[in-house]
Design an enzyme around this catalytic site. Structure first.
Site, short mmCIF file in Angstrom:
data_model
loop_
_atom_site.label_atom_id
_atom_site.label_comp_id
_atom_site.label_asym_id
_atom_site.label_seq_id
_atom_site.Cartn_x
_atom_site.Cartn_y
_atom_site.Cartn_z
N ASN A 120 55.25 -11.93 32.56
CA ASN A 120 56.00 -12.90 33.36
C ASN A 120 55.69 -14.30 32.86
O ASN A 120 54.63 -14.54 32.26
CB ASN A 120 55.59 -12.77 34.84
CG ASN A 120 56.34 -13.75 35.73
OD1 ASN A 120 57.56 -13.84 35.67
ND2 ASN A 120 55.61 -14.50 36.55
N HIS A 122 55.37 -18.19 34.41
CA HIS A 122 55.27 -18.95 35.66
C HIS A 122 55.33 -20.44 35.33
O HIS A 122 54.66 -20.89 34.39
CB HIS A 122 53.96 -18.62 36.38
CG HIS A 122 53.86 -19.26 37.73
ND1 HIS A 122 54.55 -18.80 38.82
CD2 HIS A 122 53.17 -20.35 38.16
CE1 HIS A 122 54.28 -19.56 39.87
NE2 HIS A 122 53.45 -20.51 39.49
N ASP A 163 51.30 -13.17 40.52
CA ASP A 163 50.70 -14.19 39.65
C ASP A 163 49.19 -14.01 39.45
O ASP A 163 48.48 -14.99 39.19
CB ASP A 163 50.99 -15.60 40.19
CG ASP A 163 52.48 -15.89 40.26
OD1 ASP A 163 53.22 -15.39 39.39
OD2 ASP A 163 52.91 -16.61 41.18
#
Length: 207
Positions: A120, A122, A163
Site C-alpha cells: 500500500n 500512504h 497502516d
C-alpha cells in the site's frame, strides 16, 4: 461480482505466464493506478494485468479500460469473503497486489494467500497520520493543522491492521507555513508518481 470489462481468463493467463503480473486495487480516480500501468507498459518482464475495485463508478475503471487492462468490480460482500477475488487473482497468476487509493480492508483470505505480496502507499510518514479513516485530504488537513515541517509517502506491506505493516520505503517533502492542504497534496502526488512504480519494480525484481 459485476464485470466491467469482458475478458477471457484462459487467454489472459496464457499471455501473462511469462511475465510477472501486478493486480491493482483502487476505489477512486486512479491517477496512481494509471501512472503505474503506463510505467510498466514499457517493461518486458512486468505488467499490470488486472484492476479490481469495490465501486462501480470509480474512475479508475475507465482509466484501466482505456489502457487495455482487464478490470472488475466486486460488491462489499465479496470483499468480506474474499474467495471470488482470490479465484480471479489466481487465474491471472498475480505475483504482487498493489493498493492505490483502495479504501476498504483487504480480506484475511487474501492476506494469507499473498504473504508479503500486498503493498500500500500512504500519503504521510507513518506511523504519523495513519489508521482507519486516515486517507487522502484528511491526512493533508491533519498535517497542516499540526504545523508539521515535513510530510511524505510511505510504501508498506499490509497486514490485519490499518497502516501497521512493515515499511518498505519513505520519501520526504518540506511543508511550509504558507502551504494549504491542496499544496501538500500536490507535493505528495509528485512523490507518489515518481517513486511508487520504481519501488514496485524493485520488489518484483527481488522476488
Amino acid at each position: 461480482m459485476q464485470s466491467f470489462a469482458h475478458f477471457s481468463l484462459f487467454c489472459a493467463s496464457n499471455l501473462r505466464v511469462m511475465k510477472k503480473n501486478i493486480a491493482i486495487f483502487a476505489s477512486g480516480s486512479g491517477s496512481n493506478a494509471e501512472n503505474i500501468i503506463r510505467y510498466f507498459q514499457k517493461n518486458d518482464s512486468v505488467q499490470v494485468s488486472l484492476v479490481l475495485s469495490n465501486k462501480s463508478d470509480a474512475y479508475v475503471l475507465e482509466r484501466a479500460h482505456r489502457l487495455g487492462v482487464p478490470c472488475n468490480v466486486f460488491p462489499k460482500e465479496d470483499w468480506i469473503a474474499g474467495d471470488e477475488i482470490l479465484a480471479v487473482l489466481q487465474e491471472f497468476r498475480i505475483d504482487l497486489i498493489v493498493l492505490a487509493g483502495f479504501l476498504i480492508r483487504v480480506p484475511d483470505l487474501l492476506l494469507y494467500a499473498y504473504p508479503d505480496k500486498i503493498i500500500n502507499i500512504h500519503p504521510a510518514l507513518l506511523p504519523k497520520y495513519g489508521g482507519k479513516g486516515m486517507y487522502g485530504d484528511r491526512v493533508h488537513q491533519a498535517v497542516v493543522a499540526a504545523g508539521e515541517k515535513e510530510s511524505g509517502i510511505t510504501i508498506h506491506y499490509i497486514n490485519e491492521h490499518y497502516d501497521k505493516g512493515d515499511t518498505i520505503f519513505q520519501a520526504v517533502c518540506p511543508i511550509f507555513p504558507t502551504d494549504s492542504p491542496d499544496d501538500v497534496a500536490k507535493k505528495i502526488h509528485a512523490l507518489e508518481y515518481e517513486h511508487f512504480p520504481l519501488v514496485i519494480e524493485k520488489l518484483l525484481n527481488e522476488k
